[in-house]
Write a protein that holds these residues in place. Structure first.
Motif, PDB file in Angstrom:
ATOM      1  N   ILE A   1      12.261   3.853   4.572  1.00  0.00           N
ATOM      2  CA  ILE A   1      12.244   3.344   5.949  1.00  0.00           C
ATOM      3  C   ILE A   1      10.882   2.820   6.385  1.00  0.00           C
ATOM      4  CG2 ILE A   1      14.147   4.829   6.672  1.00  0.00           C
ATOM      5  CD1 ILE A   1      12.086   6.642   8.035  1.00  0.00           C
ATOM      6  N   TRP A   2       9.841   2.970   5.555  1.00  0.00           N
ATOM      7  CA  TRP A   2       8.508   2.512   5.947  1.00  0.00           C
ATOM      8  C   TRP A   2       7.922   1.618   4.865  1.00  0.00           C
ATOM      9  CZ3 TRP A   2       6.633   3.077  10.708  1.00  0.00           C
ATOM     10  CH2 TRP A   2       7.129   4.129  11.501  1.00  0.00           C
ATOM     11  N   LEU A   3       7.247   0.556   5.305  1.00  0.00           N
ATOM     12  CA  LEU A   3       6.491  -0.316   4.424  1.00  0.00           C
ATOM     13  C   LEU A   3       5.120  -0.559   5.049  1.00  0.00           C
ATOM     14  CD1 LEU A   3       9.181  -3.075   3.680  1.00  0.00           C
ATOM     15  CD2 LEU A   3       8.538  -1.211   2.151  1.00  0.00           C
ATOM     16  N   VAL A   4       4.071  -0.403   4.269  1.00  0.00           N
ATOM     17  CA  VAL A   4       2.712  -0.688   4.735  1.00  0.00           C
ATOM     18  C   VAL A   4       2.062  -1.633   3.729  1.00  0.00           C
ATOM     19  CG1 VAL A   4       0.463   0.238   5.370  1.00  0.00           C
ATOM     20  CG2 VAL A   4       2.539   1.568   5.848  1.00  0.00           C
ATOM     21  N   ASP A   5       1.673  -2.808   4.200  1.00  0.00           N
ATOM     22  CA  ASP A   5       1.093  -3.826   3.334  1.00  0.00           C
ATOM     23  C   ASP A   5      -0.265  -4.263   3.858  1.00  0.00           C
ATOM     24  OD1 ASP A   5       3.522  -3.823   1.992  1.00  0.00           O
ATOM     25  OD2 ASP A   5       4.314  -5.488   3.173  1.00  0.00           O
ATOM     26  N   ALA A   6      -1.143  -4.642   2.959  1.00  0.00           N
ATOM     27  CA  ALA A   6      -2.304  -5.445   3.303  1.00  0.00           C
ATOM     28  C   ALA A   6      -1.894  -6.891   3.067  1.00  0.00           C
ATOM     29  CB  ALA A   6      -3.494  -5.072   2.430  1.00  0.00           C
ATOM     30  N   TYR A   7      -2.137  -7.777   4.045  1.00  0.00           N
ATOM     31  CA  TYR A   7      -1.635  -9.133   3.892  1.00  0.00           C
ATOM     32  C   TYR A   7      -2.530 -10.132   4.613  1.00  0.00           C
ATOM     33  CZ  TYR A   7       0.254  -9.645   8.655  1.00  0.00           C
ATOM     34  OH  TYR A   7       0.387  -9.782  10.013  1.00  0.00           O
ATOM     35  N   GLY A   8      -2.338 -11.406   4.276  1.00  0.00           N
ATOM     36  CA  GLY A   8      -3.121 -12.475   4.888  1.00  0.00           C
ATOM     37  C   GLY A   8      -2.253 -13.681   5.168  1.00  0.00           C
ATOM     38  N   TYR A   9      -2.616 -14.450   6.210  1.00  0.00           N
ATOM     39  CA  TYR A   9      -1.826 -15.617   6.613  1.00  0.00           C
ATOM     40  C   TYR A   9      -2.712 -16.546   7.420  1.00  0.00           C
ATOM     41  CZ  TYR A   9      -1.786 -13.265  11.136  1.00  0.00           C
ATOM     42  OH  TYR A   9      -2.180 -12.656  12.305  1.00  0.00           O
ATOM     43  N   PHE A  10      -2.263 -17.804   7.589  1.00  0.00           N
ATOM     44  CA  PHE A  10      -2.998 -18.768   8.387  1.00  0.00           C
ATOM     45  C   PHE A  10      -2.672 -18.584   9.867  1.00  0.00           C
ATOM     46  CE2 PHE A  10      -3.466 -21.227   4.433  1.00  0.00           C
ATOM     47  CZ  PHE A  10      -4.807 -21.555   4.538  1.00  0.00           C
TER      48      PHE A  10
ATOM     49  N   SER B   1       1.854  -5.776  13.201  1.00  0.00           N
ATOM     50  CA  SER B   1       0.803  -6.318  12.347  1.00  0.00           C
ATOM     51  C   SER B   1      -0.489  -6.454  13.132  1.00  0.00           C
ATOM     52  CB  SER B   1       1.218  -7.673  11.764  1.00  0.00           C
ATOM     53  OG  SER B   1       1.349  -8.640  12.788  1.00  0.00           O
ATOM     54  N   ILE B   2      -1.581  -6.137  12.481  1.00  0.00           N
ATOM     55  CA  ILE B   2      -2.918  -6.232  13.068  1.00  0.00           C
ATOM     56  C   ILE B   2      -3.792  -6.988  12.071  1.00  0.00           C
ATOM     57  CG2 ILE B   2      -4.901  -4.948  13.972  1.00  0.00           C
ATOM     58  CD1 ILE B   2      -2.993  -2.576  14.382  1.00  0.00           C
ATOM     59  N   ALA B   3      -4.376  -8.105  12.507  1.00  0.00           N
ATOM     60  CA  ALA B   3      -5.128  -8.945  11.570  1.00  0.00           C
ATOM     61  C   ALA B   3      -6.365  -9.518  12.246  1.00  0.00           C
ATOM     62  CB  ALA B   3      -4.252 -10.081  11.041  1.00  0.00           C
TER      63      ALA B   3
ATOM     64  N   LEU C   1       0.818  -1.211   0.000  1.00  0.00           N
ATOM     65  CA  LEU C   1       0.000   0.000   0.000  1.00  0.00           C
ATOM     66  C   LEU C   1       0.851   1.260   0.000  1.00  0.00           C
ATOM     67  CD1 LEU C   1      -2.654  -1.072   2.678  1.00  0.00           C
ATOM     68  CD2 LEU C   1      -2.848  -1.233   0.191  1.00  0.00           C
ATOM     69  N   TYR C   2       2.035   1.179   0.634  1.00  0.00           N
ATOM     70  CA  TYR C   2       2.912   2.346   0.706  1.00  0.00           C
ATOM     71  C   TYR C   2       4.347   1.878   0.927  1.00  0.00           C
ATOM     72  CZ  TYR C   2       5.244   6.500   2.552  1.00  0.00           C
ATOM     73  OH  TYR C   2       6.125   7.532   2.769  1.00  0.00           O
TER      74      TYR C   2
ATOM     75  N   ASP D   1     -10.704 -25.882  13.261  1.00  0.00           N
ATOM     76  CA  ASP D   1     -10.417 -25.493  11.885  1.00  0.00           C
ATOM     77  C   ASP D   1      -9.297 -24.463  11.836  1.00  0.00           C
ATOM     78  OD1 ASP D   1     -12.448 -27.107  10.861  1.00  0.00           O
ATOM     79  OD2 ASP D   1     -13.959 -25.543  11.168  1.00  0.00           O
ATOM     80  N   LEU D   2      -8.545 -24.495  10.741  1.00  0.00           N
ATOM     81  CA  LEU D   2      -7.592 -23.432  10.463  1.00  0.00           C
ATOM     82  C   LEU D   2      -8.355 -22.175  10.090  1.00  0.00           C
ATOM     83  CD1 LEU D   2      -4.851 -25.175   8.297  1.00  0.00           C
ATOM     84  CD2 LEU D   2      -4.489 -24.061  10.495  1.00  0.00           C
ATOM     85  N   SER D   3      -7.849 -21.051  10.513  1.00  0.00           N
ATOM     86  CA  SER D   3      -8.450 -19.782  10.116  1.00  0.00           C
ATOM     87  C   SER D   3      -7.438 -18.975   9.320  1.00  0.00           C
ATOM     88  CB  SER D   3      -8.886 -18.986  11.352  1.00  0.00           C
ATOM     89  OG  SER D   3      -7.759 -18.656  12.160  1.00  0.00           O
ATOM     90  N   TYR D   4      -7.937 -18.139   8.442  1.00  0.00           N
ATOM     91  CA  TYR D   4      -7.051 -17.266   7.664  1.00  0.00           C
ATOM     92  C   TYR D   4      -7.244 -15.838   8.133  1.00  0.00           C
ATOM     93  CZ  TYR D   4      -4.022 -16.064   3.781  1.00  0.00           C
ATOM     94  OH  TYR D   4      -2.946 -15.639   3.041  1.00  0.00           O
ATOM     95  N   MET D   5      -6.123 -15.213   8.493  1.00  0.00           N
ATOM     96  CA  MET D   5      -6.143 -13.873   9.045  1.00  0.00           C
ATOM     97  C   MET D   5      -5.748 -12.863   7.971  1.00  0.00           C
ATOM     98  SD  MET D   5      -6.795 -14.881  12.204  1.00  0.00           S
ATOM     99  CE  MET D   5      -6.558 -13.412  13.216  1.00  0.00           C
ATOM    100  N   ALA D   6      -6.335 -11.678   8.009  1.00  0.00           N
ATOM    101  CA  ALA D   6      -5.992 -10.621   7.069  1.00  0.00           C
ATOM    102  C   ALA D   6      -6.019  -9.285   7.790  1.00  0.00           C
ATOM    103  CB  ALA D   6      -6.951 -10.613   5.877  1.00  0.00           C
ATOM    104  N   GLY D   7      -5.116  -8.386   7.383  1.00  0.00           N
ATOM    105  CA  GLY D   7      -5.067  -7.084   8.034  1.00  0.00           C
ATOM    106  C   GLY D   7      -3.971  -6.218   7.468  1.00  0.00           C
ATOM    107  N   ILE D   8      -3.351  -5.434   8.360  1.00  0.00           N
ATOM    108  CA  ILE D   8      -2.340  -4.458   7.972  1.00  0.00           C
ATOM    109  C   ILE D   8      -1.015  -4.820   8.625  1.00  0.00           C
ATOM    110  CG2 ILE D   8      -1.646  -2.030   8.082  1.00  0.00           C
ATOM    111  CD1 ILE D   8      -3.861  -2.512   6.134  1.00  0.00           C
TER     112      ILE D   8
END
Length: 279
Positions: free
Chosen positions: A88-97, A159-161, A83-84, A138-145
Protein backbone atom coordinates in the motif's frame (compact mmCIF):
# COMPACT_ATOMS: atom_id res chain seq x y z
CA UNK A 1 8.09 17.98 -35.21
CA UNK A 2 9.24 20.49 -32.57
CA UNK A 3 5.67 20.66 -31.25
CA UNK A 4 5.50 16.89 -30.97
CA UNK A 5 8.73 16.82 -29.00
CA UNK A 6 7.66 19.69 -26.77
CA UNK A 7 4.27 18.11 -26.21
CA UNK A 8 5.94 14.85 -25.21
CA UNK A 9 8.09 16.71 -22.69
CA UNK A 10 4.99 18.42 -21.33
CA UNK A 11 3.27 15.07 -20.89
CA UNK A 12 6.24 13.84 -18.89
CA UNK A 13 5.71 16.52 -16.24
CA UNK A 14 1.92 16.97 -16.31
CA UNK A 15 0.05 13.89 -17.54
CA UNK A 16 2.76 11.56 -16.26
CA UNK A 17 2.09 12.97 -12.81
CA UNK A 18 3.36 11.33 -9.61
CA UNK A 19 -0.04 9.66 -9.31
CA UNK A 20 0.33 7.95 -12.66
CA UNK A 21 3.83 6.88 -11.63
CA UNK A 22 2.38 5.17 -8.60
CA UNK A 23 -0.20 3.43 -10.75
CA UNK A 24 2.41 2.18 -13.19
CA UNK A 25 4.67 1.00 -10.39
CA UNK A 26 1.88 -1.30 -9.14
CA UNK A 27 1.70 -2.77 -12.63
CA UNK A 28 5.43 -3.47 -12.80
CA UNK A 29 4.88 -6.98 -11.52
CA UNK A 30 3.55 -7.69 -15.03
CA UNK A 31 6.67 -6.26 -16.67
CA UNK A 32 9.97 -8.08 -16.70
CA UNK A 33 12.75 -5.90 -15.19
CA UNK A 34 14.90 -4.33 -17.89
CA UNK A 35 12.05 -4.02 -20.39
CA UNK A 36 11.62 -0.99 -22.65
CA UNK A 37 8.20 0.16 -23.84
CA UNK A 38 7.37 2.64 -26.62
CA UNK A 39 3.96 3.90 -27.71
CA UNK A 40 3.13 6.33 -30.52
CA UNK A 41 -0.27 8.05 -30.60
CA UNK A 42 -1.65 9.82 -33.68
CA UNK A 43 -4.53 12.24 -33.25
CA UNK A 44 -4.88 15.79 -31.98
CA UNK A 45 -3.73 17.43 -28.80
CA UNK A 46 -2.55 20.69 -27.40
CA UNK A 47 -1.84 22.97 -24.48
CA UNK A 48 -3.57 26.29 -23.97
CA UNK A 49 -1.05 29.02 -23.27
CA UNK A 50 -2.34 31.35 -20.50
CA UNK A 51 0.27 34.03 -21.23
CA UNK A 52 -0.45 37.16 -23.26
CA UNK A 53 -0.08 36.84 -27.03
CA UNK A 54 1.58 33.45 -26.85
CA UNK A 55 0.76 30.68 -29.28
CA UNK A 56 -0.94 27.53 -28.07
CA UNK A 57 1.07 24.33 -28.41
CA UNK A 58 -0.43 21.76 -30.78
CA UNK A 59 0.74 18.37 -31.98
CA UNK A 60 -0.66 15.56 -34.17
CA UNK A 61 1.74 13.02 -32.66
CA UNK A 62 2.48 11.97 -29.10
CA UNK A 63 5.50 9.69 -28.51
CA UNK A 64 5.72 8.02 -25.09
CA UNK A 65 8.38 5.68 -23.74
CA UNK A 66 9.23 3.92 -20.48
CA UNK A 67 11.86 1.68 -18.92
CA UNK A 68 11.50 -0.33 -15.71
CA UNK A 69 14.43 -1.84 -13.87
CA UNK A 70 14.55 -3.47 -10.44
CA UNK A 71 14.66 -0.06 -8.76
CA UNK A 72 15.22 2.51 -11.53
CA UNK A 73 12.41 3.57 -13.84
CA UNK A 74 12.04 6.12 -16.65
CA UNK A 75 8.69 7.38 -17.94
CA UNK A 76 9.20 9.89 -20.77
CA UNK A 77 11.44 12.48 -19.03
CA UNK A 78 10.56 11.48 -15.48
CA UNK A 79 13.38 9.60 -13.78
CA UNK A 80 12.70 7.66 -10.58
CA UNK A 81 14.35 5.30 -8.12
CA UNK A 82 12.37 3.17 -5.70
CA UNK A 83 13.37 3.66 -2.06
CA UNK A 84 10.62 1.63 -0.39
CA UNK A 85 7.76 -0.60 -1.58
CA UNK A 86 4.91 -2.35 0.20
CA UNK A 87 1.41 -3.44 -0.89
CA UNK A 88 0.00 0.00 0.00
CA UNK A 89 3.00 2.37 0.15
CA UNK A 90 5.52 3.51 -2.44
CA UNK A 91 8.38 5.94 -1.76
CA UNK A 92 10.50 7.09 -4.69
CA UNK A 93 13.25 9.58 -5.35
CA UNK A 94 12.35 11.17 -8.68
CA UNK A 95 12.94 14.08 -11.03
CA UNK A 96 10.87 15.94 -13.63
CA UNK A 97 10.75 19.17 -15.62
CA UNK A 98 8.92 22.12 -14.06
CA UNK A 99 6.09 22.89 -16.50
CA UNK A 100 6.04 26.72 -16.25
CA UNK A 101 8.96 27.08 -18.64
CA UNK A 102 7.03 25.53 -21.54
CA UNK A 103 4.77 28.58 -21.82
CA UNK A 104 7.76 30.71 -22.89
CA UNK A 105 8.90 28.49 -25.75
CA UNK A 106 9.19 29.90 -29.29
CA UNK A 107 8.01 33.42 -28.60
CA UNK A 108 8.45 35.35 -31.87
CA UNK A 109 5.33 37.42 -32.57
CA UNK A 110 4.70 41.13 -32.06
CA UNK A 111 3.08 42.08 -28.75
CA UNK A 112 1.02 45.18 -28.15
CA UNK A 113 -0.83 45.47 -24.84
CA UNK A 114 -2.58 48.18 -22.91
CA UNK A 115 -1.13 49.12 -19.54
CA UNK A 116 -3.85 51.64 -18.65
CA UNK A 117 -5.01 50.70 -15.20
CA UNK A 118 -2.20 48.24 -14.60
CA UNK A 119 0.18 51.06 -13.75
CA UNK A 120 -2.59 52.83 -11.77
CA UNK A 121 -1.52 55.98 -13.61
CA UNK A 122 -4.98 57.57 -13.84
CA UNK A 123 -3.80 60.92 -15.19
CA UNK A 124 -3.02 59.44 -18.58
CA UNK A 125 -4.66 56.40 -20.15
CA UNK A 126 -2.64 55.32 -23.16
CA UNK A 127 -1.71 52.29 -25.19
CA UNK A 128 1.98 51.52 -24.95
CA UNK A 129 3.94 48.96 -26.88
CA UNK A 130 5.62 46.43 -24.65
CA UNK A 131 7.94 43.99 -26.37
CA UNK A 132 7.27 40.57 -24.89
CA UNK A 133 8.74 38.54 -27.72
CA UNK A 134 12.24 38.63 -26.29
CA UNK A 135 11.22 37.51 -22.81
CA UNK A 136 12.71 34.12 -22.12
CA UNK A 137 12.63 31.73 -19.20
CA UNK A 138 14.62 28.53 -18.78
CA UNK A 139 13.20 25.11 -18.06
CA UNK A 140 14.10 23.81 -14.64
CA UNK A 141 14.44 20.22 -13.51
CA UNK A 142 12.90 19.34 -10.18
CA UNK A 143 13.96 16.47 -7.91
CA UNK A 144 12.66 15.21 -4.59
CA UNK A 145 10.51 12.61 -2.89
CA UNK A 146 7.28 11.03 -4.11
CA UNK A 147 5.07 9.19 -1.57
CA UNK A 148 2.04 7.16 -2.69
CA UNK A 149 -0.67 5.45 -0.67
CA UNK A 150 -2.80 2.88 -2.49
CA UNK A 151 -5.99 1.18 -1.35
CA UNK A 152 -8.98 -0.49 -2.96
CA UNK A 153 -11.01 2.72 -3.43
CA UNK A 154 -8.57 5.47 -4.32
CA UNK A 155 -4.93 6.51 -4.44
CA UNK A 156 -3.26 9.42 -2.72
CA UNK A 157 0.04 10.95 -3.75
CA UNK A 158 2.28 13.57 -2.11
CA UNK A 159 5.38 14.87 -3.88
CA UNK A 160 7.94 17.38 -2.66
CA UNK A 161 10.60 18.60 -5.09
CA UNK A 162 13.23 21.33 -5.47
CA UNK A 163 14.97 22.87 -8.47
CA UNK A 164 18.33 21.13 -8.92
CA UNK A 165 19.35 23.09 -12.03
CA UNK A 166 19.86 26.45 -10.26
CA UNK A 167 17.30 28.16 -12.52
CA UNK A 168 15.11 29.64 -9.79
CA UNK A 169 15.96 27.55 -6.66
CA UNK A 170 12.24 27.09 -5.96
CA UNK A 171 10.17 24.28 -4.46
CA UNK A 172 6.96 22.52 -5.52
CA UNK A 173 4.59 20.43 -3.42
CA UNK A 174 1.76 18.48 -5.06
CA UNK A 175 -1.11 16.55 -3.46
CA UNK A 176 -3.17 14.28 -5.72
CA UNK A 177 -6.22 12.06 -5.24
CA UNK A 178 -7.09 9.56 -7.96
CA UNK A 179 -9.76 6.96 -8.66
CA UNK A 180 -8.80 4.35 -11.28
CA UNK A 181 -11.61 2.20 -12.72
CA UNK A 182 -11.70 -0.63 -15.24
CA UNK A 183 -14.45 -2.44 -17.13
CA UNK A 184 -13.00 -5.23 -19.26
CA UNK A 185 -10.88 -3.42 -21.89
CA UNK A 186 -11.98 0.09 -20.87
CA UNK A 187 -10.04 2.04 -18.22
CA UNK A 188 -10.83 5.40 -16.62
CA UNK A 189 -8.74 7.41 -14.16
CA UNK A 190 -10.17 10.53 -12.54
CA UNK A 191 -7.73 12.77 -10.66
CA UNK A 192 -7.84 16.05 -8.80
CA UNK A 193 -5.27 17.86 -6.73
CA UNK A 194 -3.37 21.06 -6.07
CA UNK A 195 0.19 22.24 -6.64
CA UNK A 196 2.04 24.65 -4.36
CA UNK A 197 4.81 26.73 -5.94
CA UNK A 198 7.21 28.77 -3.87
CA UNK A 199 7.70 32.49 -4.53
CA UNK A 200 11.02 31.73 -6.24
CA UNK A 201 9.19 29.85 -9.00
CA UNK A 202 6.21 32.18 -9.40
CA UNK A 203 8.25 35.38 -9.49
CA UNK A 204 10.89 33.93 -11.83
CA UNK A 205 8.41 32.87 -14.50
CA UNK A 206 5.68 35.48 -14.19
CA UNK A 207 7.36 38.72 -13.09
CA UNK A 208 9.28 41.02 -15.45
CA UNK A 209 12.90 41.64 -14.59
CA UNK A 210 14.21 45.21 -14.32
CA UNK A 211 15.82 44.84 -17.75
CA UNK A 212 12.57 43.63 -19.34
CA UNK A 213 10.38 46.27 -17.67
CA UNK A 214 11.45 49.01 -20.08
CA UNK A 215 8.33 51.14 -19.60
CA UNK A 216 8.39 51.04 -15.80
CA UNK A 217 5.23 49.04 -15.12
CA UNK A 218 4.48 48.93 -11.42
CA UNK A 219 4.73 45.31 -10.35
CA UNK A 220 4.03 43.34 -7.23
CA UNK A 221 5.75 40.16 -6.18
CA UNK A 222 3.48 37.19 -6.82
CA UNK A 223 4.77 35.14 -3.91
CA UNK A 224 3.76 31.60 -2.95
CA UNK A 225 0.88 30.17 -4.98
CA UNK A 226 -1.52 27.24 -4.74
CA UNK A 227 -3.24 26.15 -7.97
CA UNK A 228 -5.89 23.37 -8.11
CA UNK A 229 -6.35 21.07 -11.08
CA UNK A 230 -8.38 18.07 -12.23
CA UNK A 231 -7.98 15.53 -15.02
CA UNK A 232 -9.60 12.51 -16.65
CA UNK A 233 -7.90 9.79 -18.69
CA UNK A 234 -9.90 7.32 -20.81
CA UNK A 235 -8.52 4.38 -22.82
CA UNK A 236 -10.04 1.45 -24.67
CA UNK A 237 -7.76 -1.47 -25.64
CA UNK A 238 -8.65 -3.33 -28.83
CA UNK A 239 -5.76 -5.72 -28.22
CA UNK A 240 -2.36 -5.58 -26.45
CA UNK A 241 -0.94 -3.35 -29.23
CA UNK A 242 -3.78 -1.08 -30.37
CA UNK A 243 -5.85 1.29 -28.25
CA UNK A 244 -7.69 4.59 -28.42
CA UNK A 245 -7.42 7.14 -25.64
CA UNK A 246 -8.35 10.59 -24.43
CA UNK A 247 -6.61 12.71 -21.78
CA UNK A 248 -7.85 16.06 -20.54
CA UNK A 249 -6.59 18.29 -17.75
CA UNK A 250 -7.79 21.66 -16.43
CA UNK A 251 -5.60 23.89 -14.25
CA UNK A 252 -6.82 26.98 -12.39
CA UNK A 253 -4.17 29.57 -11.56
CA UNK A 254 -3.92 30.99 -8.06
CA UNK A 255 -5.58 34.43 -7.96
CA UNK A 256 -2.15 35.97 -7.25
CA UNK A 257 -1.20 35.38 -10.90
CA UNK A 258 -3.62 38.16 -11.88
CA UNK A 259 -0.92 40.57 -10.66
CA UNK A 260 1.37 39.48 -13.50
CA UNK A 261 1.46 41.52 -16.73
CA UNK A 262 2.45 38.31 -18.53
CA UNK A 263 -0.66 36.32 -17.57
CA UNK A 264 -3.85 36.82 -19.57
CA UNK A 265 -5.97 33.79 -18.61
CA UNK A 266 -6.84 32.57 -15.12
CA UNK A 267 -6.89 28.92 -16.23
CA UNK A 268 -5.71 26.68 -19.05
CA UNK A 269 -6.50 23.26 -20.49
CA UNK A 270 -4.36 20.52 -21.99
CA UNK A 271 -5.25 17.24 -23.60
CA UNK A 272 -4.79 14.70 -26.33
CA UNK A 273 -7.06 12.26 -28.18
CA UNK A 274 -5.91 9.66 -30.66
CA UNK A 275 -5.15 6.10 -31.65
CA UNK A 276 -2.09 4.44 -30.10
CA UNK A 277 0.18 1.61 -31.18
CA UNK A 278 2.26 0.01 -28.45
CA UNK A 279 5.48 -1.69 -29.55
Amino acid sequence: MKYAILFSVFLASIFMSPMSLAQNKTEQTLVEPGSFDFRLTAGFGGIENPLRERDHIRSPLLPEFSYYGDKLYIENLVFGYSLYESPIWLVDAYGYFNNDGYFFADSNTAKVISIAGITQNTWKATRVELNLEDIERDLSYMAGINISHINTWYRTNLSIAKDITSVHHGEEISLTFAKPMQWNSFTVTVQFGATYKSADISDYYYRLTDQENTIAIRQQDIGDTLSPWSSVNLRYHFNPSWSVGLSFKKTWFDSKFKQSILVEESNYSSGFVGVSYRY
